[in-house]
Design a protein around this motif. Structure first.
Motif, mmCIF file in Angstrom:
data_model
loop_
_atom_site.group_PDB
_atom_site.id
_atom_site.type_symbol
_atom_site.label_atom_id
_atom_site.label_comp_id
_atom_site.label_asym_id
_atom_site.label_seq_id
_atom_site.Cartn_x
_atom_site.Cartn_y
_atom_site.Cartn_z
ATOM 1 N N LEU A 49 0.825 -1.203 0.000
ATOM 2 C CA LEU A 49 0.000 0.000 0.000
ATOM 3 C C LEU A 49 0.860 1.254 0.000
ATOM 4 O O LEU A 49 1.906 1.301 0.643
ATOM 5 C CB LEU A 49 -0.906 0.010 1.231
ATOM 6 C CG LEU A 49 -1.939 -1.114 1.313
ATOM 7 C CD1 LEU A 49 -2.645 -1.080 2.661
ATOM 8 C CD2 LEU A 49 -2.947 -1.004 0.187
ATOM 9 N N SER A 52 -0.441 7.277 2.514
ATOM 10 C CA SER A 52 -1.599 8.087 2.139
ATOM 11 C C SER A 52 -1.828 9.163 3.184
ATOM 12 O O SER A 52 -1.884 8.870 4.384
ATOM 13 C CB SER A 52 -2.841 7.192 2.028
ATOM 14 O OG SER A 52 -3.983 7.939 1.727
ATOM 15 N N PRO A 165 -2.501 -6.185 4.335
ATOM 16 C CA PRO A 165 -1.426 -5.236 4.004
ATOM 17 C C PRO A 165 -0.088 -5.840 4.407
ATOM 18 O O PRO A 165 0.093 -6.235 5.555
ATOM 19 C CB PRO A 165 -1.760 -4.001 4.858
ATOM 20 C CG PRO A 165 -3.137 -4.253 5.417
ATOM 21 C CD PRO A 165 -3.307 -5.726 5.474
ATOM 22 N N GLU A 201 -8.431 -0.846 -1.738
ATOM 23 C CA GLU A 201 -7.223 -0.152 -1.287
ATOM 24 C C GLU A 201 -7.539 0.762 -0.107
ATOM 25 O O GLU A 201 -6.802 0.778 0.887
ATOM 26 C CB GLU A 201 -6.600 0.656 -2.426
ATOM 27 C CG GLU A 201 -5.305 1.345 -1.998
ATOM 28 C CD GLU A 201 -4.602 2.040 -3.144
ATOM 29 O OE1 GLU A 201 -4.612 3.286 -3.155
ATOM 30 O OE2 GLU A 201 -4.051 1.329 -4.014
ATOM 31 N N ILE A 205 -6.024 0.373 3.705
ATOM 32 C CA ILE A 205 -5.350 1.485 4.376
ATOM 33 C C ILE A 205 -6.038 1.784 5.708
ATOM 34 O O ILE A 205 -5.385 2.034 6.736
ATOM 35 C CB ILE A 205 -5.334 2.735 3.476
ATOM 36 C CG1 ILE A 205 -4.396 2.505 2.289
ATOM 37 C CG2 ILE A 205 -4.909 3.973 4.253
ATOM 38 C CD1 ILE A 205 -4.439 3.598 1.237
#
Length: 226
Positions: A49, A52, A165, A201, A205
């Motif tokens: 990932l 972010s 993840p 996704e 996250i």
């Protein structure tokens, strides 16, 4: 005078016949299971990932990195109701001591035949054990327990996946309309349960970001930090 019997290969033929029958039964069972319960052949897939940007939200028992538009409502039982109106997502986050029915399915793993494949479950943490069971795809011995671990709403659902993840102790059961995530934090487990159209996704996250707060952080009101 006694004539010596000529050697035969009947023993070998018998063993080969038994093997063919066993393989035929196994193949029939696997084919039937694939047709009726394709979700049993899902295995966890690791996902890398990106970092972010997000807003950290602190609750009395845990923190998380909130996706854009997250709305939340702390409840008296310690859980948190969440909504993301833009994604039509609604669900909750809850801290657990164990997975649902964990004692029950752990006990079922103590049979000698199952131990031959998994080892002694009592020496494994929940995350390690969950990953070991779910990673078995063609083992009929473990399909019964695997069916208990995979949510019923994944059955025959297009786009169903089991994801995690990479580099974390977290697991996500995902379909385009529903998800169930677990973040394993020491002796605690944080469960994220949602219905709605969150892309995988964003869901990963979200699950990756969940953290149990320190004992000193308990009892605080939710707050934000960038």
């Amino acid at each position: 005078m006694v004539l010596a019997g000529r050697p035969t290969n009947q023993g070998i033929r018998f063993i080969v016949g038994i093997c063919i029958i066993a393989l035929s039964i196994y193949g029939f069972y696997i084919a039937l299971a694939k047709e009726n319960s394709p979700e049993l052949f899902l295995v966890p897939v690791g996902v890398d990932l990106p970092d972010s940007p997000c807003t950290e939200v602190l609750f009395p028992e845990f923190s998380l990195c909130a996706p854009s538009g997250l709305e939340y409502e702390p409840r008296h039982d310690g859980s948190v109701g969440i909504r993301v109106p833009a994604m039509k997502v609604r669900g909750e986050i809850r801290v657990l001591e164990k997975l649902p029915r964990e004692d029950e399915w752990r006990t079922s793993l103590r049979k000698p035949l199952i131990r031959a494949f998994l080892g002694d479950e009592r020496s494994m943490g929940t995350c390690e054990l969950l990953e070991k069971i779910l990673s078995r795809r063609y083992n009929p011995t473990l399909m019964g327990i695997k069916s208990q671990l995979i949510p019923s709403w994944m059955k025959n659902t297009e786009g169903a996946e089991i994801l995690y993840p990479r580099g974390t102790e977290a697991m996500l059961f995902y379909t385009p309309e529903r998800l169930l995530g677990f973040a394993f934090q020491g002796e605690k487990i944080v469960m994220l349960s949602c219905e709605g159209t969150m892309d995988k996704e964003s869901a990963l996250i979200f699950v990756r970001s969940i953290r149990i707060t320190s004992p000193e952080g308990r009892g605080r009101e939710p707050s934000h930090s960038s």
